[in-house]
Design an enzyme around this catalytic site. Sequence first.
Site, mmCIF file in Angstrom:
data_model
loop_
_atom_site.group_PDB
_atom_site.id
_atom_site.type_symbol
_atom_site.label_atom_id
_atom_site.label_comp_id
_atom_site.label_asym_id
_atom_site.label_seq_id
_atom_site.Cartn_x
_atom_site.Cartn_y
_atom_site.Cartn_z
ATOM 1 N N GLU A 1 5.691 -3.447 0.720
ATOM 2 C CA GLU A 1 5.681 -3.101 -0.719
ATOM 3 C C GLU A 1 4.886 -1.814 -0.835
ATOM 4 O O GLU A 1 3.657 -1.834 -0.890
ATOM 5 C CB GLU A 1 4.990 -4.208 -1.524
ATOM 6 C CG GLU A 1 5.708 -5.533 -1.512
ATOM 7 C CD GLU A 1 6.892 -5.580 -2.475
ATOM 8 O OE1 GLU A 1 7.151 -4.572 -3.158
ATOM 9 O OE2 GLU A 1 7.550 -6.627 -2.528
ATOM 10 N N GLY B 1 2.748 1.999 5.312
ATOM 11 C CA GLY B 1 3.961 1.286 5.717
ATOM 12 C C GLY B 1 4.596 1.908 6.948
ATOM 13 O O GLY B 1 5.096 1.202 7.836
ATOM 14 N N GLY C 1 0.832 -1.203 0.000
ATOM 15 C CA GLY C 1 0.000 0.000 0.000
ATOM 16 C C GLY C 1 0.862 1.246 0.000
ATOM 17 O O GLY C 1 2.012 1.218 -0.463
ATOM 18 N N SER C 2 0.327 2.318 0.549
ATOM 19 C CA SER C 2 1.008 3.606 0.498
ATOM 20 C C SER C 2 2.180 3.673 1.486
ATOM 21 O O SER C 2 2.261 2.882 2.437
ATOM 22 C CB SER C 2 0.000 4.700 0.836
ATOM 23 O OG SER C 2 -0.558 4.432 2.103
ATOM 24 N N ARG D 1 2.477 5.915 3.593
ATOM 25 C CA ARG D 1 1.845 6.278 4.868
ATOM 26 C C ARG D 1 1.487 5.007 5.648
ATOM 27 O O ARG D 1 1.787 4.876 6.835
ATOM 28 C CB ARG D 1 0.580 7.112 4.599
ATOM 29 C CG ARG D 1 -0.174 7.551 5.843
ATOM 30 C CD ARG D 1 -1.611 7.973 5.514
ATOM 31 N NE ARG D 1 -2.357 6.974 4.766
ATOM 32 C CZ ARG D 1 -2.868 5.843 5.268
ATOM 33 N NH1 ARG D 1 -2.711 5.560 6.544
ATOM 34 N NH2 ARG D 1 -3.516 4.997 4.494
#
EC number: 1.2.1.3
Length: 510
Positions: free
Chosen positions: A264, A247, A242-243, A245
């Site tokens: 990722e 992570g 995802g984004s 943010r």
Amino acid sequence: MTTTSITHDLAATALAALERIGASVPTAGDGPTLHARSPLTGQNLLELPAASVADVDSAVRAAHRAFLTWRSVPAPVRGGLVKRLGQLLTDHKADLAELITIEAGKITSEALGEVQEMIDICDLAVGLSRQIGGRTMPSERPGHRLMETWHPLGVVGVISAFNFPAAVWSWNTAVALVCGDPVVWKPSEMTPLVSIASAALLDRAIADSDAPRDLHRLVLGARDVGEALVQHRHVALVSATGSERMGAQVGPLVAARNGRYLLELGGNNAAVVAPTADLDLAVRGIVFAAVGTAGQRCTTMRRLIVHEDIVDDVVARLATAYRGLPVGDPRAEGTLVGPLINAASRDRMRAALERAVDDGGTVVVGGETVEVPAAPGAVYVSPALVRMPHQSALVTEETFAPILYVMTYRTLDEAIEIHNGVPQGLSSSIFTRDQREAERFLSEAGSDCGIVNVNIGTSGAEIGGAFGGEKSTGGGRESGSDAWRAYMRRATNTVNYSDELPLAQGVNFA
Ligand code: NAD
């Protein structure tokens, strides 16, 4: 630019595809709910029950119990389950692709490509099930063997994004299953139907293979459900896509319990176009990478770094290609650009274009809303091509929409500096016929990304290679090569088959 009208009843079409797949759709009760929605029209399709924190706990515990059996099933037998999943995906390729189009907005060809990628990773994982192995190293002690063995790790918690609603799950799940790990999946709240369909196919493969029923559990919901999964002590590996943010929130939570994670995250992918580039080929590669999936791939090309001698020619060619892009219903023959996922995406795209102009940029073409009369609640936009005087702070951020910023360079050193001057490090490419330039870009002093290409765009990776990126993209690797190691634990073994007990490093303890 052409548009087509959207007239089908998408809820009925989605339900029919789910029925052909054999998936039963749960009905919402008194608890938390989730809406399945289609970006094709902007309409809500169905109301579904979401998982609670207690549901996540029981799913992980059930998967952990399945692990205790599955870990001792021989890996090639585990491969049999994944082989069956690959067969079912092949049988239902069109059905699953139809759901991907309805929920994620991909054009039919790209949706079929996503399912093909799932079939491909099953093939890879089946082969892997007979190849997982450790190394034997020479021991310094006579009569001793030094080696490593790889063992199943435990429950893998998969969190996935809306833009690859099924493939990312399959990269993780096919490999995790042959490695001996069960999976608990928290898909994007924007694509619940694709996940219900994918999970139903795996459930069928599990039943057909007499494997433990709880090897796979689906937990639908938003961020709170993801957080419960991330923090569960029985989740041995959190694989989150995802984004940046997301992570940044997930990483510290897993680290706080000393768990393992594979991230990722977002990309800000660029191509360098050198003076010797084959421009016909480059323009085709750039357009696919920049506007495919309406600019909503993690590997979407967002920056173009063009030699100043050819920039006017490159921009003119790209502008012509952009003006001819068919935007509209992704199911219609000939459409190349489907919708954005939602209005928030469009708002972020607009804000980015305004900031680009404030930074001295010029919108060469695109960036407009494309009206699709039968879909007033949907968001269709024309991809934007923007010339920038330099790499401003805006350009260093990932805006998840089809905007391609064009900048210029004079020397390859300068191009590489601009290229690497962003926080993200996912995918990159160079278009050149000069071998020295290509090799330099591929070298340790070239692109700092996890994916570095020559004479192709930044997107559309094959599953045989390891997939992932550096810096704020998270450092994780999934899919092919030796990415399977993230899903297993390594044990180093020293076996003494002599009558003596020599100590390493010559230590004397008598
Ligand atoms: P997102 O970060 O909004 O959501 C992704 C997933 O994370 C969703 O399932 C969401 O519910 C969950 N989530 C969000 N916050 C969480 C938290 N605090 N704890 C646990 N779970 C949480 O991303 P999106 O909008 O769905 O997808 C687009 C983004 O994903 C882009 O940045 C794109 O580049 C990236 N992406 C990366 C890759 C890759 O392989 N590198 C692949 C696909 C997408």
